[in-house]
Design a protein around this motif. Sequence first.
Motif, PDB file in Angstrom:
ATOM      1  N   SER A   1      67.861 -51.087  87.293  1.00  0.00           N
ATOM      2  CA  SER A   1      67.070 -51.694  86.137  1.00  0.00           C
ATOM      3  C   SER A   1      67.448 -53.107  85.547  1.00  0.00           C
ATOM      4  N   ARG A   2      68.713 -52.862  84.803  1.00  0.00           N
ATOM      5  CA  ARG A   2      69.447 -54.023  84.536  1.00  0.00           C
ATOM      6  C   ARG A   2      70.893 -53.927  84.824  1.00  0.00           C
ATOM      7  N   HIS A   3      71.391 -55.207  84.607  1.00  0.00           N
ATOM      8  CA  HIS A   3      72.869 -55.422  85.162  1.00  0.00           C
ATOM      9  C   HIS A   3      73.706 -54.406  84.259  1.00  0.00           C
ATOM     10  N   LEU A   4      73.116 -54.353  83.011  1.00  0.00           N
ATOM     11  CA  LEU A   4      74.399 -53.688  82.107  1.00  0.00           C
ATOM     12  C   LEU A   4      74.332 -52.324  82.402  1.00  0.00           C
TER      13      LEU A   4
ATOM     14  N   LEU B   1      67.466 -37.552  87.876  1.00  0.00           N
ATOM     15  CA  LEU B   1      66.375 -37.050  88.265  1.00  0.00           C
ATOM     16  C   LEU B   1      65.412 -38.272  88.915  1.00  0.00           C
ATOM     17  N   ARG B   2      65.626 -39.693  88.657  1.00  0.00           N
ATOM     18  CA  ARG B   2      65.214 -40.702  89.218  1.00  0.00           C
ATOM     19  C   ARG B   2      66.154 -41.564  89.769  1.00  0.00           C
ATOM     20  N   GLY B   3      67.173 -40.930  90.262  1.00  0.00           N
ATOM     21  CA  GLY B   3      68.437 -41.615  90.968  1.00  0.00           C
ATOM     22  C   GLY B   3      69.199 -42.739  89.696  1.00  0.00           C
ATOM     23  N   ILE B   4      69.461 -43.789  90.598  1.00  0.00           N
ATOM     24  CA  ILE B   4      70.522 -44.688  89.545  1.00  0.00           C
ATOM     25  C   ILE B   4      69.489 -45.005  88.443  1.00  0.00           C
ATOM     26  N   ARG B   5      68.175 -45.133  88.320  1.00  0.00           N
ATOM     27  CA  ARG B   5      67.363 -45.627  87.139  1.00  0.00           C
ATOM     28  C   ARG B   5      67.371 -44.825  86.114  1.00  0.00           C
ATOM     29  N   SER B   6      67.410 -43.623  86.238  1.00  0.00           N
ATOM     30  CA  SER B   6      67.596 -42.562  85.099  1.00  0.00           C
ATOM     31  C   SER B   6      69.088 -42.525  84.918  1.00  0.00           C
ATOM     32  N   ALA B   7      69.869 -42.466  85.941  1.00  0.00           N
ATOM     33  CA  ALA B   7      71.323 -42.385  85.543  1.00  0.00           C
ATOM     34  C   ALA B   7      71.707 -43.601  84.508  1.00  0.00           C
ATOM     35  N   GLY B   8      71.176 -44.762  85.117  1.00  0.00           N
ATOM     36  CA  GLY B   8      71.640 -46.089  84.385  1.00  0.00           C
ATOM     37  C   GLY B   8      71.231 -45.965  82.863  1.00  0.00           C
TER      38      GLY B   8
ATOM     39  N   GLY C   1      63.577 -40.319 101.815  1.00  0.00           N
ATOM     40  CA  GLY C   1      63.456 -41.220 100.842  1.00  0.00           C
ATOM     41  C   GLY C   1      62.376 -40.995  99.642  1.00  0.00           C
ATOM     42  N   LYS C   2      61.248 -40.177 100.108  1.00  0.00           N
ATOM     43  CA  LYS C   2      60.425 -39.884  99.207  1.00  0.00           C
ATOM     44  C   LYS C   2      60.682 -38.441  98.405  1.00  0.00           C
ATOM     45  N   ARG C   3      61.658 -37.950  98.899  1.00  0.00           N
ATOM     46  CA  ARG C   3      61.797 -36.474  98.449  1.00  0.00           C
ATOM     47  C   ARG C   3      63.223 -36.606  97.962  1.00  0.00           C
ATOM     48  N   ARG C   4      63.612 -37.660  97.034  1.00  0.00           N
ATOM     49  CA  ARG C   4      65.035 -37.503  96.588  1.00  0.00           C
ATOM     50  C   ARG C   4      65.319 -36.657  95.583  1.00  0.00           C
ATOM     51  N   ILE C   5      64.338 -36.349  94.735  1.00  0.00           N
ATOM     52  CA  ILE C   5      64.460 -35.412  93.606  1.00  0.00           C
ATOM     53  C   ILE C   5      64.843 -33.874  94.320  1.00  0.00           C
ATOM     54  N   LEU C   6      64.091 -33.590  95.435  1.00  0.00           N
ATOM     55  CA  LEU C   6      64.505 -32.301  96.153  1.00  0.00           C
ATOM     56  C   LEU C   6      65.791 -32.409  96.664  1.00  0.00           C
ATOM     57  N   VAL C   7      66.038 -33.457  97.180  1.00  0.00           N
ATOM     58  CA  VAL C   7      67.505 -33.600  97.629  1.00  0.00           C
ATOM     59  C   VAL C   7      68.547 -33.516  96.646  1.00  0.00           C
ATOM     60  N   THR C   8      68.389 -34.177  95.385  1.00  0.00           N
ATOM     61  CA  THR C   8      69.365 -34.166  94.532  1.00  0.00           C
ATOM     62  C   THR C   8      69.317 -32.700  93.858  1.00  0.00           C
ATOM     63  N   GLY C   9      68.203 -32.183  93.626  1.00  0.00           N
ATOM     64  CA  GLY C   9      68.181 -30.596  93.314  1.00  0.00           C
ATOM     65  C   GLY C   9      68.794 -29.561  94.285  1.00  0.00           C
ATOM     66  N   GLY C  10      68.624 -29.845  95.614  1.00  0.00           N
ATOM     67  CA  GLY C  10      69.300 -28.883  96.526  1.00  0.00           C
ATOM     68  C   GLY C  10      70.591 -29.166  96.479  1.00  0.00           C
TER      69      GLY C  10
END
Length: 599
Positions: A40-43, A245-252, A432-441
Amino acid sequence: MLTMASKESSETNDEAIPMTEFRCQRRDRSEPPRRRETWSRHLDYMLTMVGYSISLGNLLRFPYICNRNGRGAFLIPFILLLLITGFPAFFLESILSQFSGKGAKQVWSFCPLFKGIGVGAVIVACSYMPYYTLYLAWPIYYMVKSCSSVLPWTTCGNSWNTDLCVEDVNTVYGSNVTTLAGNTSNIATTAKLWENVTLAHTAAEEFWQYNVLRVSTGLEDVGSVQWHTVGCLFGSYVLIFLCLLRGIRSAGKAVYVTALLPYILLVSIFIPTLMQPGAIDGLHFYIVPDFSKLLDIQVWLEACLQVFYSLGPGFGMIGTAASYKTFHEPCLRDCLIVTIVSEGTSIFSGLVTFATLGVMSRKSGVPIETVVSSGPGLGFVTYPETLAQLPLPQLWSFLFFLMLLTVGLDSQFMGVEVVITALVDQYPQQLGKRRILVTGGYCVIAFLLGIIFCTQGGPYMFQLVDWYVVSLGPIVICILECVALAWIYGIRRISSDAQMMFGKQLAMPVKILWAFVTPAILMTAFIFTLLRYQPPTYGKYEFPSYASTIGWFIAVLPLLPIPVYMVITVRTHMATNSLKKSIQIALRPDADWRPATSN
């Protein structure tokens, strides 16, 4: 020599696919460009990488290694090797993935013959996850216990304590230890006394061994599952899943807390510690160098390995994070900042640690060099014992273990993301559209695998896996990365790619480091590591002989995909080409290697 060698390597590849044609081929493809999420941002990226690079190795291992290898003098080889091995490897992985927008496995389309290296990096990340997450579970348990009216690791007489438990080591020999410690001529005698008053008999060590771990008699004695550890492990994976939960956007967003909080807590612990008797003695001990150690090759070897495992190249995590950057963002500057901040934190953590050890030394009357320990011993025995002497010990203990938790979380974020990115990039339509399920699994599978380390025999398994899982794979991966980039893909080609990204080509020192210096030093460190190999131990426990066999299999496992993928890649071209021609084709970038879509 560099110019000629690089030119030959580049010309060999360019004869088959000229640079202009290759670039046009990538731009003129008829299929739509890949759409891939970015930070989302470089920071967000910068804080994530700072959090990843500042691991428990910086906080718990560096002070011990520094003490063992000349203290202040150790900083000389440490900083030098940081510049000529750690930073170049970090920059190499970053620029390749930022240029291509590909993760740890797919980035190897620049040299398909070595695609097994990317698979090996993913295997390292998978092997790393189940046991390393215990470094999150243990702080959670200590945080809960820190809320007690009396810290349980400060008293004997609890259900887990033995008859040998002491709350104060001075009570064992009366005033003898303190008296002798004040006389420098009796240091050897003091150390011998301290060998008899081992940390295994202090209240803090017994809490760690017999309450937290409830350790069994050996590797063969698995014992029962420790459900308090399983519960904390489950809580760790819930935190990891929610942050990703939302990949790098939530981790960021999570790293604004997890990456910055450790600095606040380190300073908060450092200031009151400085006010305690003995803190200045500890700082003096840390800073004063022992230059005689610099003549020992082992010191330089350990400096190289500490830099290498602290920054973390070869695990696939650096490239995975860089693959989500936009195409033209500065790469060299970012890598320099992350490298300096990461290892600067190691040095500062040494100040905090030795101030703490100085307080402990003054209280117990034991020489500082005798009480320095590494890894869990420092984080879960020495620190709790010392922080318990501060005013409001429950508060300082809670904050310290909160710091360990946040530091561990940052490392695990990218460990999970390496695997998830590799899966989603490999099967974008299906996953691609099941990233949350992949992360949870993946979190569920890693949690279930981690339960074996929560048994009474788990500490022995933990030590065995930790000893071997990163002993060969990451360092070999980094050596092959340098070779593949500099001598197969070509220095001229990657320099041209850098000009496309940043408007200028790579500096000559970087080219020399990638082509010669960094792989040579890493190869030397690898050879000396094998020559000086020692089997793992757990305290005074010696592992059975078959444990080494298991360990070496774990160590070699990430390297097995390399020859396998070499054979598979060459065989795909042999239907219409000779063996020699098939190898040549496999050494060229494939049709999928192209600049990432500019954003």
